[in-house]
Design a protein around this motif. Structure first.
Motif, PDB file in Angstrom:
ATOM      1  N   ARG A  78       0.824  -1.207   0.000  1.00 29.83           N
ATOM      2  CA  ARG A  78       0.000   0.000   0.000  1.00 29.83           C
ATOM      3  C   ARG A  78       0.855   1.252   0.000  1.00 29.83           C
ATOM      4  NH1 ARG A  78      -4.348   1.940   4.646  1.00 29.83           N
ATOM      5  NH2 ARG A  78      -5.251   3.632   3.425  1.00 29.83           N
ATOM      6  N   TYR A  79       1.973   1.221   0.715  1.00 33.15           N
ATOM      7  CA  TYR A  79       2.795   2.422   0.849  1.00 33.15           C
ATOM      8  C   TYR A  79       4.090   2.338   0.029  1.00 33.15           C
ATOM      9  CZ  TYR A  79      -0.322   3.350   4.752  1.00 33.15           C
ATOM     10  OH  TYR A  79      -1.430   3.561   5.531  1.00 33.15           O
ATOM     11  N   ALA A  80       4.130   1.410  -0.928  1.00 31.77           N
ATOM     12  CA  ALA A  80       5.352   1.226  -1.710  1.00 31.77           C
ATOM     13  C   ALA A  80       5.749   2.499  -2.444  1.00 31.77           C
ATOM     14  CB  ALA A  80       5.167   0.075  -2.705  1.00 31.77           C
ATOM     15  N   ALA A  81       4.765   3.242  -2.958  1.00 33.12           N
ATOM     16  CA  ALA A  81       5.075   4.452  -3.715  1.00 33.12           C
ATOM     17  C   ALA A  81       5.118   5.696  -2.838  1.00 33.12           C
ATOM     18  CB  ALA A  81       4.047   4.648  -4.824  1.00 33.12           C
ATOM     19  N   GLY A  82       4.862   5.553  -1.528  1.00 40.12           N
ATOM     20  CA  GLY A  82       4.847   6.704  -0.631  1.00 40.12           C
ATOM     21  C   GLY A  82       3.429   7.098  -0.260  1.00 40.12           C
ATOM     22  N   ALA A  83       3.314   8.119   0.565  1.00 45.31           N
ATOM     23  CA  ALA A  83       2.003   8.576   1.007  1.00 45.31           C
ATOM     24  C   ALA A  83       2.057  10.045   1.375  1.00 45.31           C
ATOM     25  CB  ALA A  83       1.521   7.746   2.207  1.00 45.31           C
ATOM     26  N   ASP A  84       0.955  10.752   1.063  1.00 45.21           N
ATOM     27  CA  ASP A  84       0.801  12.157   1.456  1.00 45.21           C
ATOM     28  C   ASP A  84       0.112  12.225   2.823  1.00 45.21           C
ATOM     29  OD1 ASP A  84       1.842  13.106  -0.952  1.00 45.21           O
ATOM     30  OD2 ASP A  84      -0.128  13.107  -1.917  1.00 45.21           O
ATOM     31  N   LEU A  85       0.412  13.280   3.543  1.00 45.46           N
ATOM     32  CA  LEU A  85      -0.322  13.589   4.760  1.00 45.46           C
ATOM     33  C   LEU A  85      -1.351  14.650   4.390  1.00 45.46           C
ATOM     34  CD1 LEU A  85      -0.121  12.551   7.672  1.00 45.46           C
ATOM     35  CD2 LEU A  85       1.179  14.596   8.239  1.00 45.46           C
ATOM     36  N   THR A  86      -2.650  14.310   4.484  1.00 45.21           N
ATOM     37  CA  THR A  86      -3.708  15.190   3.996  1.00 45.21           C
ATOM     38  C   THR A  86      -4.614  15.634   5.143  1.00 45.21           C
ATOM     39  OG1 THR A  86      -5.236  13.377   3.524  1.00 45.21           O
ATOM     40  CG2 THR A  86      -3.675  13.977   1.796  1.00 45.21           C
ATOM     41  N   ALA A  87      -5.375  16.693   4.886  1.00 44.14           N
ATOM     42  CA  ALA A  87      -6.302  17.223   5.885  1.00 44.14           C
ATOM     43  C   ALA A  87      -7.545  16.343   5.963  1.00 44.14           C
ATOM     44  CB  ALA A  87      -6.694  18.653   5.530  1.00 44.14           C
TER      45      ALA A  87
END
Length: 308
Positions: A78-87
């Motif tokens: 799920r997080y292989a490509a990275g992840a944004d921190l969103t509101a």
């Protein structure tokens, strides 16, 4: 059930907006649509279940919490490509501290639900400043938002209290599986009564629990008495419920910095309505896709090492 960051008031108001409230016809409820609407309205909610049992509707939710490093390792795909921190909701950025990723907002910026606060996309530039490729990381940081939380509480002026007559009857029972057998079998005969149940599960040799219970049922007769609160008492009850809700929010790390509420009377009901201004970490992780479907630099390096 299951809500922590999303308050009971927020869920109740949302259900009312969806036409789900006391007294509606069961046959008109779209439970699947309600579950989808809950997930759409509250980004923190990752799982929902709405079930009907008799005339009782139970809504169960599960909220997303920022995963730990161990959870990252368990969910690499799920997080292989990275992840944004969103509101997770609308608000104003009160403070932001970035540990990994690129901050996209600063203190004082107004953000909407779903806006990227800290990006997990890291550009890798050529010598001329153009982007050669993108690297993905799981964004991490402390972001505090100033948010508005709607609040609506109602307190009827009329109420009933139970005047116990002193008449009581006690029954014994035993339960096997899901079936209960009581004795004597006759009904207690009271028109209105409370039941106080005490039961004990059978245990073999003090270690092995058996699907067998024994216990007693105490029936206490009462008569309902109609009464009325004066407005001052009803207002105090409303304010006490408000403070209890605020205390529950503070236990979850939500700081209430301002209360803008008013109490109005509608017919025989006092209603407290308004907004609470809060400081909270209303953020949620969202997996990213690298531009152009590129692999992360770590994956590319691994591929090169393997001669691919």
């Amino acid at each position: 059930e299951g809500n922590q960051f999303v308050t009971d008031d927020e869920l109740t108001l949302f259900l009312q907006e969806q036409g789900v409230e006391y007294g509606v016809a069961k046959r008109g409820l779209d439970l699947q649509g309600l579950e989808e609407a809950l997930r759409e309205a509250f980004p923190l909610v990752t799982w929902t279940s709405a079930t009907l049992e008799g005339t009782k509707l139970t809504v169960r939710i599960r909220e997303n919490e920022l995963p730990s490093q161990e959870e990252y390792a368990m969910d690499e795909k799920r997080y292989a490509a990275g992840a944004d921190l969103t509101a997770a909701k609308d608000g104003v950025v009160a403070q932001i501290l970035t540990r990994s990723g690129i901050p996209k907002v600063k203190a004082g910026d107004e953000v909407k639900k779903g806006d990227v606060l800290i990006s997990g996309l890291i550009p890798v530039n050529n010598d001329d400043g153009t982007v050669r490729e993108w690297d993905g990381v799981v964004a991490d940081g402390d972001v505090v938002l100033t948010c508005l939380r709607p609040v609506s509480l109602a307190q009827p002026l009329s109420y009933q209290y139970k005047n116990y007559t002193g008449r009581e009857k006690r029954y014994r029972f035993f339960t096997i599986g899901n079936r209960r057998y009581s004795f004597p079998l006759a009904d207690c005969g009271f028109l209105r009564y409370d039941e106080v149940t005490e039961e004990k599960r059978a245990c073999l040799f003090g270690q092995i629990d058996l699907p067998f219970w024994t216990g007693t049922i105490l029936c206490r007769e009462y008569l309902p008495v109609d009464a009325m609160y004066d407005e001052e008492t009803a207002a105090q009850l409303l304010l006490a419920r408000l403070e209890k809700n605020i205390g529950g929010l503070e236990e979850k790390g939500v700081q209430i910095i301002q209360k803008d509420v008013k109490i109005i009377r509608k017919a025989d009901t006092l209603t407290l309505q308004g907004e609470l201004t809060s400081l909270e970490a209303a953020v949620v992780l969202r997996p990213v896709d690298l531009p152009g479907g590129e692999e992360s630099s770590e994956e590319q390096t691994g591929s090169e090492r393997n001669g691919i």
